[in-house]
Structures are given as structure tokens and as C-alpha cells.
Design a protein around this motif. Structure first.
Motif, mmCIF file in Angstrom:
data_model
loop_
_atom_site.group_PDB
_atom_site.id
_atom_site.type_symbol
_atom_site.label_atom_id
_atom_site.label_comp_id
_atom_site.label_asym_id
_atom_site.label_seq_id
_atom_site.Cartn_x
_atom_site.Cartn_y
_atom_site.Cartn_z
ATOM 1 N N ALA A 1 66.724 81.501 35.548
ATOM 2 C CA ALA A 1 67.941 81.597 34.744
ATOM 3 C C ALA A 1 69.136 81.936 35.609
ATOM 4 C CB ALA A 1 67.760 82.651 33.656
ATOM 5 N N ASP A 2 68.957 82.811 36.602
ATOM 6 C CA ASP A 2 70.055 83.132 37.520
ATOM 7 C C ASP A 2 70.460 81.911 38.341
ATOM 8 O OD1 ASP A 2 70.137 85.723 36.623
ATOM 9 O OD2 ASP A 2 68.888 86.514 38.261
ATOM 10 N N ALA A 3 69.476 81.123 38.775
ATOM 11 C CA ALA A 3 69.783 79.922 39.547
ATOM 12 C C ALA A 3 70.538 78.905 38.694
ATOM 13 C CB ALA A 3 68.498 79.303 40.091
ATOM 14 N N ALA B 1 59.983 85.314 37.402
ATOM 15 C CA ALA B 1 60.232 83.898 37.712
ATOM 16 C C ALA B 1 61.226 83.300 36.723
ATOM 17 C CB ALA B 1 58.931 83.112 37.696
ATOM 18 N N GLU B 2 61.073 83.610 35.444
ATOM 19 C CA GLU B 2 62.010 83.091 34.443
ATOM 20 C C GLU B 2 63.410 83.651 34.653
ATOM 21 O OE1 GLU B 2 59.235 82.262 30.549
ATOM 22 O OE2 GLU B 2 59.915 84.304 30.927
#
Length: 125
Positions: A78-80, A73-74
Motif C-alpha cells: 500500500a505504501d508503494a 507485506a500488505e
């Protein structure tokens, strides 16, 4: 992996010692205390290399320069965040133009004149 091996070794020794002292009829408290002290001495005296490897593993994991452990999820968050256009204009100083657009439930927007005479948000009368 060394930390896991050392933990399992010490836990196993504690269980074996506790069961042995209970079987010998030493009593619950004496068995519990002896089951903690004896494996501590055994692992300290006879498993020095495994103990040192476990300590080195913990030291590497918790030093300041260690990379953070991240879950899926993290990483997706971070990619988003990285996919957002860095040149996009964000107006952080923008405020609502009228008082009616302000949220009334927000304590930061508390106005004392919104209550009747003698009333406060803490008491109702």
C-alpha cells in the motif's frame, strides 16, 4: 483476549472431562460426547460474563465497519502504491501494432487459422 480465555477454558474442560470419562471406563464415544456436552453446560451456566465478553469481541471484529487487519507485506504494498505519482499517464487502451507481438500462449488471443486443416487445440493429429 476474552475470546482466547474462553476458548482455553472450554478446551481445558473438554480435555479434563474426556480424560475423566476414559479413566472411569465409559468408552471412547461416550467419553467424547460427554466431554463436549458437559463443558458446554458448565461454561453456559457459570461463565456467563466471560462468554458475553468473548461474543462481544467477535462481534466487534467481524462487523462491517471494522478496520481490516493487514500484515507487513500488505502495508508495504500500500505504501508503494501510494508513492506512485497520481498524475502519471497510463495508456490502458494501448494495443500491439503487429500480430507477431501478440503472445501466442494467451487463450484470449486464440486464432483458429493458426492450426492446420482438421486440427484444433484439443486434439493433435
Amino acid at each position: 483476549m476474552a475470546f482466547l480465555k474462553f476458548t482455553l477454558l472450554r478446551s481445558g474442560l473438554i480435555i479434563v472431562c474426556f480424560a475423566l470419562f476414559i479413566w472411569l471406563g465409559a468408552g471412547l464415544w461416550v467419553s467424547a460426547i460427554a466431554a463436549v456436552i458437559i463443558p458446554l453446560c458448565i461454561t453456559y451456566l457459570f461463565f456467563r460474563t466471560l462468554r458475553n465478553e468473548a461474543a462481544a469481541t467477535l462481534q466487534r471484529r467481524f462487523r462491517d465497519s471494522a478496520p481490516p487487519v493487514r500484515n507487513k507485506a500488505e502495508l508495504s504494498d500500500a505504501d508503494a502504491e501510494d508513492s506512485i505519482d497520481p498524475n502519471a499517464r497510463i495508456d490502458m487502451a494501448r494495443k500491439p501494432s503487429r500480430a507477431s507481438e501478440r503472445p501466442t500462449d494467451d487463450p484470449a488471443n486464440y486464432r483458429p487459422d493458426s492450426y492446420g486443416p482438421g486440427q484444433s487445440p484439443d486434439r493433435s493429429s
